[in-house]
Each structure stands twice: as structure tokens, then as C-alpha cells.
Design a protein around this motif. Structure first.
Motif, PDB file in Angstrom:
ATOM      1  N   ASP A 299     -21.774  28.874 -19.191  1.00 51.60           N
ATOM      2  CA  ASP A 299     -22.374  27.415 -20.263  1.00 51.60           C
ATOM      3  C   ASP A 299     -22.853  26.563 -18.595  1.00 51.60           C
ATOM      4  N   LEU A 300     -22.855  25.431 -19.483  1.00 53.41           N
ATOM      5  CA  LEU A 300     -24.190  24.731 -18.317  1.00 53.41           C
ATOM      6  C   LEU A 300     -24.158  24.608 -16.736  1.00 53.41           C
ATOM      7  N   THR A 301     -23.070  25.070 -16.355  1.00 51.81           N
ATOM      8  CA  THR A 301     -22.151  24.781 -15.000  1.00 51.81           C
ATOM      9  C   THR A 301     -23.041  25.810 -14.536  1.00 51.81           C
ATOM     10  N   GLU A 302     -23.197  26.843 -15.004  1.00 55.54           N
ATOM     11  CA  GLU A 302     -23.728  27.847 -13.971  1.00 55.54           C
ATOM     12  C   GLU A 302     -25.575  28.668 -14.095  1.00 55.54           C
TER      13      GLU A 302
ATOM     14  N   ASN B 186     -14.172  30.584 -15.747  1.00 58.03           N
ATOM     15  CA  ASN B 186     -14.320  30.301 -14.825  1.00 58.03           C
ATOM     16  C   ASN B 186     -14.780  31.168 -13.253  1.00 58.03           C
ATOM     17  N   HIS B 187     -13.927  32.746 -14.032  1.00 58.14           N
ATOM     18  CA  HIS B 187     -13.926  33.733 -12.775  1.00 58.14           C
ATOM     19  C   HIS B 187     -15.404  33.835 -12.270  1.00 58.14           C
TER      20      HIS B 187
ATOM     21  N   VAL C 282      -5.048  31.585 -21.461  1.00 58.83           N
ATOM     22  CA  VAL C 282      -4.598  30.062 -20.954  1.00 58.83           C
ATOM     23  C   VAL C 282      -5.183  28.824 -22.418  1.00 58.83           C
ATOM     24  N   ILE C 283      -5.828  29.391 -23.061  1.00 54.03           N
ATOM     25  CA  ILE C 283      -6.128  28.445 -24.244  1.00 54.03           C
ATOM     26  C   ILE C 283      -5.057  27.043 -25.079  1.00 54.03           C
TER      27      ILE C 283
ATOM     28  N   ARG D 190     -13.951  24.821 -18.407  1.00 51.94           N
ATOM     29  CA  ARG D 190     -13.540  26.324 -18.052  1.00 51.94           C
ATOM     30  C   ARG D 190     -12.057  25.935 -17.541  1.00 51.94           C
ATOM     31  N   LEU D 191     -11.614  27.115 -18.006  1.00 52.74           N
ATOM     32  CA  LEU D 191     -10.334  27.727 -17.454  1.00 52.74           C
ATOM     33  C   LEU D 191      -9.683  28.774 -16.765  1.00 52.74           C
TER      34      LEU D 191
END
Length: 460
Positions: free
Chosen positions: A375-378, A366-367, A457-458, A446-447
């Protein structure tokens, strides 16, 4: 037009001038790669562009619009549309020539004529009354053994660097290799680590440090300069061979970036080795061959059944959306940006075929301002509205291949534990851009971190 050529020799390499090809994204470049020029990489009659569905950008042809339709079922069945396109390429001769030569001359000379004239006819017919030395048989020839890629010799830290891997792959003529990070313990669960492009296996160390204690870690070594679907075939063999070295049925594949694309291809290949078309239409209306499917002489492992293999995927910041919506021509034998353009045959096919895995987890970084993987959020709200229109049954045609690819990558993921698929959750309720972003964030979280930092961070 950029065309790279390689001279034909047995397992030899040569430097190629890639200076005219700008890197596409940080960490996603094939610059300075040394293409293998082994026998199968000969730029022959099927020379194409390594799977690119459209090289028409060179010919001035705009990318064609694509029909974009969805039919939600509102039911809890993750695979409802997984096989829609499963037979569209009808096999296309995908593996038709892959094994055509290995035994083409195996029986040459075995017919009775081999002894013709040995007695100059002095006893013509005499030998016919005797038991013939050779009996004709119509029994099928035994199938060739699958190509081994598992090397049980544990790797050292020095062997897991990018430079060491490239050297090893050149020595193996571009054939991938699977190696454990310690002596194989059959009681443990195999975890296969697949790194991204331009990196060595060591880049996955942050994720491996979080693997559970019962994990048997394997490094998947592969060359950057082979077609991703060729590497996917190789990973297919690695998965089945790793499974055979352990007492259980579970195999975990943890893959990052381009490695996630390769892992997804292997997931499809376990269901149908011909899932990738061998001939695709260009933007100018003619068909062209796809380069890279089945490496010459490479024998796939037989497909396992569900009782033999429980495959589970963890895909980290995958580049499923592809880069740019404009196709690009690229030469044979180099995967590179050509396969990763949003309009390529590879990217448009990647998430539209059935998968073998029982569990699939997808995580994105999510940087801000990091668009290596999107991803779809972008995507813009106006773009996401196209998804809503498709779910409402409206006719949608679009050239936004990246949006369609990103949607196909996550639409069958579950929203929450045991929930509906993302597609059905959206189709059975109000569909808005905000709602897509909310549910997509649940299906593929998103991490924190950028494209590489997110590896650390997975959760496992």
C-alpha cells in the motif's frame, strides 16, 4: 522470451513446462498449472500477451513514462474522478466478436430456395398463389440467455481444496462456478468468498468464520490459468445470480489477493462490460490485441440497476500495485505474472474506471518485509512526493507504475467514516509523504499478519 502453446481440442488439458518461469512471490505463482486448451483458447489472430500493455522488454524498449496528474475538488464526492477514462477505449470492439459465431448460421437455408426444384417446375408459379409456408420477419432475434454459473448444490470440505478445485475446473473447461456452503436460505445475505491464486476456497475459512450469522456463504471456484478479466466476467454473473436467489438486494464479496483483482474487475464490468481495452499500445509504439476479454460463447448477465443490487466489497491485501515496473511477455491463456506486472494494461486500467459497488473496504497486511501487496505507506518518501506534485498541479511524468496503481486503488476511499476521499483530503491541505502515509492508513487500514495470516483478522 517464454512462449507457452496449447493444442486445440474440446475441453482437454496438457502439461506445460513452466520451469523456466521463476515464481514471482510466495503464493502468487502459476507454476505447475495446467492451461485449459478449450476451443476458445486457440492462440488465433488476436493472440497477444493476456493483457500486458508492454512486452517491449523483450525488444529492448524501455517502458514509456506516464503522465500523472490529479485535480482535487475538495468536496465530499467519492466518485469525482471515477469516470475520467470511462470512454478512452471507445469500446475498441471489445465484445465485437464474442458472439459473432453462435447464431451466424442459424437461419442458413431458411429462405425459399430450400424447396427449389422439389416439383421440377411442373407447376411453376402455382405455389406462389398459396399462402407461403414461411413468412419473412424482421423482428429481432431473442437475446441468448446469460451463462449460468450458480450451482445450488452445497460444497463439502473436500471439494474446497486447491486440488479438488483444479480438477473441477478442468471438468468444466475452465468456466467458474459458484456454490453455497449449505442449503440456500433466501432470507440470508449472500457472502461470496473469492480466494487468491494458488489456493483453494478453504484458504478463506478464517475470514468466513467471522461472517455474521445471517450470511449465506458462497464459494467462488475459478481456474488460476485463465485471464483475470475472463474470470471477472464470470464473477459478474455469479454476483447477479446469487442476488436472484435471495429476497434482499445486498451482496457481499470478500476477496483476497488476486481474488481482489478479479472482484474489482467484476465491479467495473457491472457498469461497463467493455471497461478493459481490447487493443493497447506497446512500449515500442505499435498496437497489439489483448487476449482474455469475454470468453467465446459466454453471455453476460444484463446490468442491474441500483435498486436491484447493493454490492459491497471487502478486498484483503490486494496486489493492486502489480509486481515490478518492467513489463513482461507472457503467452495466451495464462494470466500469470504478465498480467500482474505494474505496467500491464490490466493493472494500469484496474482502478481507473467507474465501479458499481456502494461500499468498498480495503485492508493490507502489515508484516515487515512482505511485499506481496504494497500500500502507499510502503513506498519511499521521494516516490510519494510525486503524488503531492500531481495534486499541486505540477507536471509529472513517471515510469513508477506501481506507485500510480497503488494510488489509484485507494484515492477515492474515504478517510474516516463519512470523510473526504483520500485524494481530496490531501489536495485540500498540506501534502507530504508523512501525511499521505497517515491518511492512507486510515483509508485502507493495515492489519497484523502476513499476506495470508491477515485473512483471519478482517472485521465484519
Amino acid at each position: 522470451m517464454l512462449v507457452l502453446t496449447a493444442s486445440v481440442s474440446s475441453c482437454s488439458t496438457q502439461e506445460e513446462d513452466t520451469g523456466s518461469m521463476a515464481p514471482w512471490r510466495e503464493g502468487m505463482t502459476t507454476e505447475d498449472e495446467e492451461p485449459e486448451s478449450c476451443d476458445e483458447c486457440d492462440g488465433g489472430a488476436d493472440a497477444g500477451d493476456a493483457g500486458d500493455a508492454g512486452d517491449a522488454g523483450d525488444a529492448g524498449c524501455p517502458p514509456p513514462e506516464q503522465d500523472f496528474t490529479e485535480t482535487p475538488t475538495c468536496e465530499d464526492d467519492a466518485g469525482v474522478d471515477a469516470g475520467v477514462d470511462a470512454g478512452t477505449d471507445g469500446g475498441g470492439g471489445g465484445g465485437g466478436g464474442s458472439d459473432a459465431g453462435p447464431d451466424g448460421g442459424r437461419d442458413a437455408g431458411t429462405v425459399p430456395r430450400v424447396d427449389a426444384g422439389t416439383d421440377a417446375g411442373t407447376d411453376a408459379g402455382a405455389t406462389l398463389a398459396e399462402a407461403p409456408a414461411m413468412q419473412a420477419s424482421f423482428a429481432p432475434l431473442s437475446s441468448p440467455a446469460p451463462t449460468p454459473v450458480l450451482n445450488p448444490t452445497p460444497t463439502t470440505a473436500g471439494e474446497r481444496t486447491n486440488g479438488a478445485e483444479r480438477s473441477r475446473m478442468r471438468a468444466r473447461c475452465g468456466i467458474c462456478e459458484l456454490r453455497p456452503r449449505g442449503p440456500i436460505d433466501p432470507s440470508k445475505v449472500p457472502y461470496i468468498s473469492v480466494h487468491g491464486i494458488g489456493a483453494g476456497p478453504e484458504v478463506m475459512d478464517p475470514a468466513i468464520n467471522h461472517f455474521p450469522p445471517n450470511a449465506q456463504v458462497y464459494d467462488f471456484f475459478y481456474p488460476d490459468n485463465r485471464h483475470p478479466m475472463e474470470t471477472a466476467d464470470c464473477l459478474r454473473n455469479a454476483i447477479i445470480q446469487a442476488r436472484g436467489a435471495h429476497s434482499g438486494t445486498v451482496v457481499q464479496v470478500v476477496a483476497h489477493s488476486l481474488g481482489a483483482i478479479i472482484a474489482t474487475g467484476a465491479d467495473h464490468s457491472l457498469v461497463d462490460p467493455e471497461w478493459m481495452p481490447t487493443e493497447v499500445p506497446t512500449n515500442c509504439g505499435f498496437m497489439k490485441k489483448v487476449r482474455g476479454r469475454h470468453r467465446n460463447g459466454f453471455v453476460l448477465e444484463p446490468p442491474p440497476n441500483a435498486n436491484q443490487l447493493d454490492l459491497r466489497m471487502t478486498l484483503i491485501d490486494p496486489v493492486f500495485q502489480g509486481f515490478t515496473d518492467a513489463p513482461l511477455f507472457i503467452s495466451d491463456c495464462v494470466p500469470g505474472p504478465g498480467d500482474l506486472t505494474a505496467g500491464s494494461a490490466l493493472m494500469q486500467t484496474l482502478n481507473t474506471r467507474p465501479t458499481f459497488s456502494r461500499q468498498r473496504r480495503v485492508f493490507y497486511a502489515n508484516h515487515p518485509d512482505d511485499d506481496t501487496a504494497r500500500d502507499l505507506t510502503e513506498f519511499d518518501d521521494a516516490d510519494l512526493e510525486l503524488i503531492c506534485k500531481a495534486l499541486r498541479g505540477e507536471s509529472v511524468r513517471t515510469r513508477k507504475f506501481g506507485l500510480v496503481n497503488a494510488w489509484n486503488a485507494v484515492k477515492n476511499l474515504r478517510v474516516g467514516p463519512g470523510g473526504k476521499t483520500l485524494k481530496d483530503a490531501l489536495g485540500c491541505g498540506p501534502c507530504t509523504a508523512a501525511r499521505i502515509k497517515e491518511l492512507a492508513g486510515q483509508a485502507a487500514p493495515r492489519l497484523p499478519g502476513d499476506h495470508t495470516e491477515v485473512i483471519d483478522v478482517i472485521p465484519f
